[in-house]
Scaffold this active site. Structure first.
Site, PDB file in Angstrom:
ATOM      1  N   GLY A   1     -22.059  34.688 -53.714  1.00  5.23           N
ATOM      2  CA  GLY A   1     -22.666  34.263 -52.458  1.00  5.23           C
ATOM      3  C   GLY A   1     -24.162  34.512 -52.404  1.00  5.23           C
ATOM      4  O   GLY A   1     -24.923  33.696 -51.879  1.00  5.23           O
TER       5      GLY A   1
ATOM      6  N   GLU B   1     -18.195  32.485 -47.358  1.00  4.02           N
ATOM      7  CA  GLU B   1     -17.029  33.325 -47.084  1.00  4.02           C
ATOM      8  C   GLU B   1     -16.817  34.157 -48.343  1.00  4.02           C
ATOM      9  O   GLU B   1     -16.271  33.677 -49.338  1.00  4.02           O
ATOM     10  CB  GLU B   1     -15.800  32.468 -46.759  1.00  4.02           C
ATOM     11  CG  GLU B   1     -14.730  33.219 -45.991  1.00  4.02           C
ATOM     12  CD  GLU B   1     -13.977  34.213 -46.856  1.00  4.02           C
ATOM     13  OE1 GLU B   1     -14.222  35.430 -46.698  1.00  4.02           O
ATOM     14  OE2 GLU B   1     -13.165  33.788 -47.669  1.00  4.02           O
TER      15      GLU B   1
ATOM     16  N   CYS C   1      -8.871  37.442 -49.483  1.00  6.95           N
ATOM     17  CA  CYS C   1     -10.132  37.979 -48.958  1.00  6.95           C
ATOM     18  C   CYS C   1      -9.858  39.003 -47.868  1.00  6.95           C
ATOM     19  O   CYS C   1     -10.641  39.942 -47.679  1.00  6.95           O
ATOM     20  CB  CYS C   1     -10.996  36.853 -48.397  1.00  6.95           C
ATOM     21  SG  CYS C   1     -11.414  35.580 -49.602  1.00  6.95           S
TER      22      CYS C   1
ATOM     23  N   GLY D   1     -16.157  32.915 -52.441  1.00  6.72           N
ATOM     24  CA  GLY D   1     -16.269  33.642 -53.701  1.00  6.72           C
ATOM     25  C   GLY D   1     -16.675  35.083 -53.461  1.00  6.72           C
ATOM     26  O   GLY D   1     -16.610  35.591 -52.337  1.00  6.72           O
ATOM     27  N   SER D   2     -17.112  35.738 -54.514  1.00  7.51           N
ATOM     28  CA  SER D   2     -17.527  37.129 -54.425  1.00  7.51           C
ATOM     29  C   SER D   2     -18.882  37.241 -53.736  1.00  7.51           C
ATOM     30  O   SER D   2     -19.614  36.260 -53.600  1.00  7.51           O
ATOM     31  CB  SER D   2     -17.611  37.742 -55.822  1.00  7.51           C
ATOM     32  OG  SER D   2     -18.668  37.141 -56.558  1.00  7.51           O
TER      33      SER D   2
END
Length: 526
Positions: A260, A277, A311, A255-256
């Site tokens: 995180g 991640e 990403c 995620g963002s």
């Protein structure tokens, strides 16, 4: 900004109803399974729509907290059985899952395109990633190796080994709705863990289809209910409480950076483990010695592939001043060709599909506006395609902006197809620009200069988790560990020795002698 003319492509003919039937997707789907059993949950019904045309694909009945409790209890029971099955036998289950995915590759890839919006070739590629990690994990199941160390004490043996950790909580993002499940779940499975998967609310049907694909394997091999679990639930029902659950020792979250940090705080408060991640702000450095015939296609794919929603998408291009004008010219020419290939991702000729939703479109237009406010210049694209020929408002023209690295908007990750072009003079300056953002996922250098290559890959080079030479930022293979540093979270998934994160490490000492010497030669007689 440039005025542009768009050509609409005719989409591949396919029968959506037949596709959904083959993947056992019905009008209203149950949102909870423990492997082969699907449960008649009582939560809200939500609708999954396609970003292609904003039309409904199917509905999902979401889980309640009671349903979640049932899944966790089933997973706990399954773990007690699964952890005792020899790792190569667990690998055999994973091998068969890979075969099932091969059989359904085309259909599952098409559903990924339909629900997420990436072009069909990328949908197929995502399913291939699932297949590849299955193959990798099968071999890894025989190589969960520890180490033997020499003891300082006579008649002693020391070694370390790895044991299953328990339940793995898995939260995935919309942009790779099924591949990231496989990266984590296949390694967790061969490690002896069980998985509870909470997919993105934007792409629930691909998750349901995946579980439908593998359930035949689970049933044929009598895999315990609770090894592979799926829980589709609103964040208001299953959010922070999921992360705070002490029964789940490890969370893997994509995620963002903001997400995180929240995950890390909640899981960290109970000293749980995380694989994070998160965001990327990935740069390609183009040296004055670069082979531009290689660099330009790589930059274009990195910047516009998946409509800039990877990403690892290329966000910044750092170009030596000697070749800046040539690189700029070639990029503009390439983007002119791309414009004619924006459209339905199920069309074979399309290279850029829609963004996932209007929120992503708004983020794109915000970045276009902000970079200009800060002094940058849009030299290509940046428009939202409002032509009635486009069946949804989710289509945009990828943008190129001349900008400075210190701009606030450049320091952020915009999950959309906008790339920032900037100059450098020396390789030291280029590396400083590459590293001069909060994120540290992927990076790339195009050069034929050996000294630049080695410096870029050295301890004074790129600070990213991924650093490539003459290969772009996007499109990682499963064999390498995937993840990054700084605001990217520090986690590693997929290949190399990432499997170790899914296991607990134990150091063992065996005394096979007749005396009891203490370490460090300590004397303690009584």
């Amino acid at each position: 900004m440039n005025r542009i003319k768009i050509k609409i492509m005719k989409a591949i003919h396919f029968n959506k109803s037949e596709l959904l039937d083959r993947l056992s997707i019905i009008d209203i789907n149950r949102g909870v399974t423990t492997g082969t059993n699907w449960y008649n949950v009582k939560g809200d019904i939500t609708t999954s729509t396609s970003p292609i045309d904003n039309q409904e694909i199917a509905k999902v009945k979401n889980a309640t907290l009671k349903d979640y409790e049932m899944v966790v209890e089933t997973a706990q029971d399954a773990f007690k059985i699964w952890r005792e099955i020899p790792a190569p036998e667990r690998g055999e289950i994973v091998r068969q899952i890979g075969l099932a995915l091969r059989k359904h590759k085309r259909d599952l890839g098409m559903l990924v395109s339909l629900e997420m919006g990436k072009i069909y070739q990328e949908g197929l590629g995502e399913v291939q990633e699932m297949i590849d990690i299955c193959d990798f994990a099968v071999g890894q199941s025989r190589l969960l190796n520890g180490f033997t160390m020499h003891s300082e004490r006579r008649s002693h043996r020391m070694y370390d080994q790895y044991h299953p950790i328990g339940i793995v909580g898995l939260v995935t993002s919309f942009n790779f709705p099924v591949a990231v499940w496989a990266w984590n779940s296949m390694l967790a499975a061969i490690a002896g863990d069980v998985v509870i998967w909470k997919p993105s609310s934007k792409t629930p049907l691909t998750a349901i289809a995946t579980m439908n694909v593998i359930q035949g394997v689970l049933r044929a091999n009598n895999v315990p209910e609770g090894v592979f679990n799926l829980v589709i639930a609103k964040s208001s029902v299953l959010g922070d409480n999921f992360l705070a659950d002490k029964r789940i020792p490890l969370f893997s979250v994509t995620g963002s950076t903001a997400v995180g940090k929240r995950v890390g705080k909640i899981v960290g408060q109970r000293l749980g483990k995380t694989i994070l991640e998160l965001g990327g702000n990935n740069a390609v450095i183009v040296s004055d010695s670069a082979d531009l015939d290689m660099a330009i296609p790589s930059i274009v794919f990195g910047a516009v592939g998946t409509a800039g929603q990877r990403c690892t998408s290329t966000r910044r291009v750092i170009v030596h001043e000697k070749v800046y004008d040539e690189v700029k010219k070639r990029l503009l020419n390439a983007y002119e060709q791309i414009v004619d290939k924006i459209g339905n991702p199920l069309d074979k000729k399309t290279l850029v599909g829609p963004l996932i939703d209007i929120h992503s479109v708004n983020a794109f237009t915000y970045a276009v506006e902000e970079v200009q406010k800060e002094g940058g210049k849009i030299i290509f694209g940046g428009e939202v395609l409002n032509d009635p020929k486009y069946p949804s408002p989710n289509y945009v023209v990828p943008a190129i902006a001349e900008a400075q690295n210190h701009y606030n908007i450049v320091q952020e990750e915009t999950f959309a197809p906008i790339v920032y072009l900037m100059k450098y003079r020396t390789i030291d300056e280029a590396i400083a620009l590459n590293n001069g953002v909060p994120q540290g996922l992927s990076s790339s250098l195009f050069t034929l200069n050996m000294r630049e290559t080695e410096q870029f890959l050295s301890e004074v080079g790129s600070d990213c988790g991924i650093a490539n030479v003459n290969s772009g930022t996007s499109g990682a293979e499963i064999g390498g560990a995937f993840g990054g540093e700084k605001d990217t979270g520090g986690g590693r998934e997929s290949g190399s020795d990432s499997w170790k994160a899914y296991m607990r490490r134990q150091t063992n000492t065996i005394n096979y002698g007749t005396e009891l010497p203490l370490a460090q030669g300590i004397k303690f007689a009584f």
